[in-house]
Design an enzyme around this catalytic site. Structure first.
Site, mmCIF file in Angstrom:
data_model
loop_
_atom_site.group_PDB
_atom_site.id
_atom_site.type_symbol
_atom_site.label_atom_id
_atom_site.label_comp_id
_atom_site.label_asym_id
_atom_site.label_seq_id
_atom_site.Cartn_x
_atom_site.Cartn_y
_atom_site.Cartn_z
ATOM 1 N N ASN A 92 0.824 -1.213 0.000
ATOM 2 C CA ASN A 92 0.000 0.000 0.000
ATOM 3 C C ASN A 92 0.860 1.266 0.000
ATOM 4 O O ASN A 92 0.627 2.179 -0.797
ATOM 5 C CB ASN A 92 -0.900 -0.009 1.235
ATOM 6 C CG ASN A 92 -1.949 1.090 1.187
ATOM 7 O OD1 ASN A 92 -2.729 1.173 0.242
ATOM 8 N ND2 ASN A 92 -1.950 1.957 2.188
ATOM 9 N N TYR A 141 6.418 -0.179 9.086
ATOM 10 C CA TYR A 141 5.751 1.101 8.796
ATOM 11 C C TYR A 141 6.803 2.198 8.566
ATOM 12 O O TYR A 141 6.795 2.891 7.542
ATOM 13 C CB TYR A 141 4.810 1.465 9.957
ATOM 14 C CG TYR A 141 4.398 2.909 9.939
ATOM 15 C CD1 TYR A 141 3.657 3.422 8.871
ATOM 16 C CD2 TYR A 141 4.760 3.778 10.974
ATOM 17 C CE1 TYR A 141 3.297 4.763 8.842
ATOM 18 C CE2 TYR A 141 4.394 5.113 10.949
ATOM 19 C CZ TYR A 141 3.665 5.604 9.872
ATOM 20 O OH TYR A 141 3.323 6.924 9.852
#
Ligand code: UDP
Length: 330
Positions: A92, A141
């Site tokens: 993503n 992340y």
């Protein structure tokens, strides 16, 4: 000409859209509504539901609208989830950046303001942290955002795209009138979790560790009001419009508060006793993250205004008005 805000239905994106509209900008929002909320999008912004990773979705927006610059907020951002599902984050976040840079190059859009994070630094060697300090992310992340920054750098040089990457520390608060605010499912951030106690949605707040090498043993973070953050983004847009070169800036207040201090501030703001229980450390939490925002002050002329009580009070105002958030998720 319009500003395209990707992820403009999310927490930080929607507050930025609001600030842009208030300033009189023409705003277009692209959001896939996976974590965002349709109701959070300002009624004066033109909304496209679509996915950044889809060249067709991007081409539609870029060809139907006259986009002069892009703000990019569309990324997954849960540290714990990223450890368990790293590929979801690379797909993503990194995939989204790839598609965006390709789309901007195809449509000759050359200005980009990017939402980065303090998580690119990992465990800091010193605080306050400066932009040039070592970057050793401790979770996928943070790694994904660091890769995204590097992609902008390389692609920017090759394609003539100029960018500003803003590395946020901890963001909280809501719009002053409380009609939009923070609504994550599941919620993992400290301020909304603390406020769930006076809202009657949890019995106590858990303090994740009281044995860190800090003044009271709990973790220290640098909390910034979401509207101060929006002000920095607008300044970054202006900087690029004035011909500024690629730039990385930390954004924080420069003052650290411990988890215990945040709970105490919330007690003061809400008048509720907010019981707290000390539990074990949460994996991957650095003891202290505090920003040096000198560069943002010097280069962008940015000066954050809200302190922690104002941040918590504005979040409280939103939560009291919307105890179920936007009410579009169970
Ligand atoms: N934290 C906590 N209890 C909670 C949630 C968070 O003690 O229920 C702590 C967390 O360990 C961290 C700080 O609060 O030190 C801020 O956490 P948050 O998830 O809001 O932001 P992060 O710093 O991880 O980006």
């Amino acid at each position: 000409m319009s500003i395209l805000v990707i992820g403009g239905a999310g927490y930080i994106g929607s507050h930025n859209v609001h600030a842009l509209v208030e300033r009189g900008e023409d705003v277009v929002v692209l959001d896939n509504l996976v974590t965002g909320h349709r109701q959070a999008v300002h009624p004066n912004a033109r909304f496209y539901e679509g996915d950044l990773r889809s060249a067709a979705d991007l081409d539609r927006v870029f060809s139907e609208q006259q986009i002069e610059a892009v703000m990019h907020f569309a990324a997954f951002s849960l540290v714990g989830e990223s450890v368990v599902q790293p590929l979801k984050y690379f797909n993503n976040n990194v995939g989204g950046m790839q598609s965006l840079l390709e789309g901007m190059a195809r449509h000759h859009v050359d200005r980009l303001v990017f939402s980065s994070t303090a998580a690119v630094y990992g465990e800091p060697e010193r605080v306050p942290i400066s932009e040039d300090d070592p970057k050793n992310p401790t979770n996928p992340y943070g790694e994904s955002k660091l890769i995204m920054e590097r992609m902008m750098r390389w692609a920017g040089e090759a394609c003539g795209i100029r960018w500003v990457s803003l590395r946020y520390f901890n963001v909280g608060g809501a719009l002053a009138d409380g009609h939009i605010g923070e609504d994550h499912h599941p919620e993992s951030h400290l301020i909304p979790l603390i406020l769930q106690v006076p809202l009657g949605r949890r019995s106590h707040i858990s303090i994740f560790g009281d044995d860190y090498p800090t003044r009271d043993g709990s973790c220290i973070r640098d909390y910034l009001h979401v509207m101060d953050l929006a002000d920095a983004h607008i300044r970054a847009l202006d900087y690029l419009k004035d011909g500024g070169s690629p730039l990385v800036c930390n954004l924080g207040n420069g003052q650290g508060f411990s988890v215990f201090e945040m709970v105490e501030a919330a007690r003061k703001v809400t008048g509720h006793p907010v019981p707290a229980k000390v539990e074990g450390r949460r994996a991957g939490d650095p003891a202290q993250l505090v920003a040096s925002s000198d560069r943002a002050r010097t280069v962008l002329g940015w000066q954050p205004e809200a302190g922690i009580e104002e941040i918590i009070a504005s979040a409280w105002n939103w939560h009291v008005q919307h105890p179920q958030g936007f009410g579009d998720r169970s």
